[in-house]
Write a protein that holds these residues in place. Structure first.
Motif, PDB file in Angstrom:
ATOM      1  N   SER A  37      15.494  15.681   5.672  1.00 44.49           N
ATOM      2  CA  SER A  37      14.770  14.572   6.013  1.00 44.49           C
ATOM      3  C   SER A  37      14.914  13.656   4.605  1.00 44.49           C
ATOM      4  CB  SER A  37      13.238  14.881   6.582  1.00 44.49           C
ATOM      5  OG  SER A  37      12.626  15.546   5.538  1.00 44.49           O
ATOM      6  N   ASN A  38      14.985  14.151   3.646  1.00 42.20           N
ATOM      7  CA  ASN A  38      15.026  13.289   2.296  1.00 42.20           C
ATOM      8  C   ASN A  38      16.432  12.877   2.049  1.00 42.20           C
ATOM      9  OD1 ASN A  38      16.431  15.659   1.616  1.00 42.20           O
ATOM     10  ND2 ASN A  38      15.094  15.852  -0.366  1.00 42.20           N
ATOM     11  N   ASP A  39      17.408  12.909   2.972  1.00 40.45           N
ATOM     12  CA  ASP A  39      18.607  12.353   2.887  1.00 40.45           C
ATOM     13  C   ASP A  39      18.558  10.808   2.883  1.00 40.45           C
ATOM     14  OD1 ASP A  39      21.134  11.274   3.687  1.00 40.45           O
ATOM     15  OD2 ASP A  39      21.931  13.356   4.049  1.00 40.45           O
ATOM     16  N   PRO A  40      19.087  10.018   1.742  1.00 33.48           N
ATOM     17  CA  PRO A  40      19.121   8.545   1.516  1.00 33.48           C
ATOM     18  C   PRO A  40      19.491   8.009   3.087  1.00 33.48           C
ATOM     19  CG  PRO A  40      20.006   9.334  -0.129  1.00 33.48           C
ATOM     20  CD  PRO A  40      19.989  10.510   0.779  1.00 33.48           C
ATOM     21  N   ALA A  41      20.431   8.502   3.723  1.00 31.29           N
ATOM     22  CA  ALA A  41      20.908   7.853   4.908  1.00 31.29           C
ATOM     23  C   ALA A  41      19.818   7.728   6.083  1.00 31.29           C
ATOM     24  CB  ALA A  41      22.111   8.901   5.650  1.00 31.29           C
ATOM     25  N   CYS A  42      18.800   8.910   5.923  1.00 32.34           N
ATOM     26  CA  CYS A  42      17.970   8.769   6.932  1.00 32.34           C
ATOM     27  C   CYS A  42      16.984   7.521   6.627  1.00 32.34           C
ATOM     28  CB  CYS A  42      17.094  10.037   6.920  1.00 32.34           C
ATOM     29  SG  CYS A  42      17.762  11.531   7.809  1.00 32.34           S
ATOM     30  N   THR A  78      13.821  12.628  15.082  1.00 26.47           N
ATOM     31  CA  THR A  78      13.852  13.326  13.813  1.00 26.47           C
ATOM     32  C   THR A  78      15.091  13.244  13.163  1.00 26.47           C
ATOM     33  OG1 THR A  78      12.328  15.018  14.648  1.00 26.47           O
ATOM     34  CG2 THR A  78      13.448  15.433  12.444  1.00 26.47           C
ATOM     35  N   CYS A  79      15.314  12.778  11.862  1.00 25.12           N
ATOM     36  CA  CYS A  79      16.587  12.552  11.166  1.00 25.12           C
ATOM     37  C   CYS A  79      16.541  13.651  10.108  1.00 25.12           C
ATOM     38  CB  CYS A  79      16.623  11.047  10.474  1.00 25.12           C
ATOM     39  SG  CYS A  79      18.121  10.812   9.747  1.00 25.12           S
ATOM     40  N   GLN A 121      18.047  13.896  15.987  1.00 21.91           N
ATOM     41  CA  GLN A 121      17.699  14.449  17.413  1.00 21.91           C
ATOM     42  C   GLN A 121      16.460  13.626  17.936  1.00 21.91           C
ATOM     43  OE1 GLN A 121      16.229  18.647  17.918  1.00 21.91           O
ATOM     44  NE2 GLN A 121      18.588  18.770  18.387  1.00 21.91           N
ATOM     45  N   VAL A 122      16.544  13.294  19.468  1.00 14.68           N
ATOM     46  CA  VAL A 122      15.606  12.601  19.886  1.00 14.68           C
ATOM     47  C   VAL A 122      15.037  13.613  21.480  1.00 14.68           C
ATOM     48  CG1 VAL A 122      15.293  10.467  21.197  1.00 14.68           C
ATOM     49  CG2 VAL A 122      16.612  10.557  19.417  1.00 14.68           C
ATOM     50  N   TYR A 123      13.858  13.497  21.474  1.00 13.67           N
ATOM     51  CA  TYR A 123      13.408  14.043  22.835  1.00 13.67           C
ATOM     52  C   TYR A 123      12.603  12.986  23.493  1.00 13.67           C
ATOM     53  CZ  TYR A 123      13.551  18.723  20.632  1.00 13.67           C
ATOM     54  OH  TYR A 123      14.121  19.889  20.091  1.00 13.67           O
ATOM     55  N   LEU A 124      13.001  12.991  24.534  1.00 13.75           N
ATOM     56  CA  LEU A 124      12.440  11.915  25.494  1.00 13.75           C
ATOM     57  C   LEU A 124      11.930  12.283  26.952  1.00 13.75           C
ATOM     58  CD1 LEU A 124      14.809  10.541  27.735  1.00 13.75           C
ATOM     59  CD2 LEU A 124      15.656   9.936  25.423  1.00 13.75           C
TER      60      LEU A 124
END
Length: 158
Positions: A37-42, A78-79, A121-124
């Motif tokens: 989650s701390n990846d700069p791309a996120c 979530t990224c 990832q996306v939950y919907l």
């Protein structure tokens, strides 16, 4: 004789009480951050997320590189996940991004980027929102993630 109180000091002393009252009005959606989650791309993705998705307003979350929309939350994102490897899940392109679609718990869908690192990832809940509309809207932000050379079109079809 008592000393006169400073209005500024009184205002500073009341500030935490005021903030507590404001914070109590809305609860953050409880989520768990991905290991990356701390990846700069996120961070590049997060600053581009829409305020609404298919009529659902964005809400605060309590974890880095996560997002939620709706009350109750009907879309969770979530990224920072590891990019998925080979999969038998259906793959589709929406919003300029390839997504693996897991509908085993329909109407709740889990969709994961394919060919992007780190993964999102996306939950919907498909009873509450249109999966195509949600993924098209998220595509603008998710396109910021670096491509890893894999795409839905490369996958063998059954």
């Amino acid at each position: 004789m008592s000393r006169p109180r400073s209005p500024r000091l009184a205002a500073v002393a009341l500030l935490p009480v005021g903030l507590l009252g404001i914070a109590g009005c809305s609860q953050a959606v409880a989520m768990t951050p991905a290991s990356g989650s701390n990846d700069p791309a996120c961070a590049e993705v997060m600053v581009r997320l829409p305020a609404t998705l298919d009529g659902q307003d964005r809400r605060w979350t309590d974890a880095q590189a996560t997002a939620a929309w709706g009350a109750p939350a009907t879309v969770l994102m979530t990224c920072g996940l590891d990019a998925p490897g080979p999969s038998d899940l259906p793959c589709d392109t929406a919003g300029g991004v390839d997504w693996l679609i897991d509908d085993t718990d329909a109407p709740n869908y889990r969709v994961t980027t394919f060919g992007r690192t780190p993964a999102v990832q996306v939950y919907l809940n498909a009873d509450e929102v249109s999966s195509r509309t949600v993924l098209d809207a998220l595509g603008v932000a998710v396109q910021q993630l670096p491509e890893d050379g894999h795409s839905c079109s490369e996958r063998p079809t059954s």
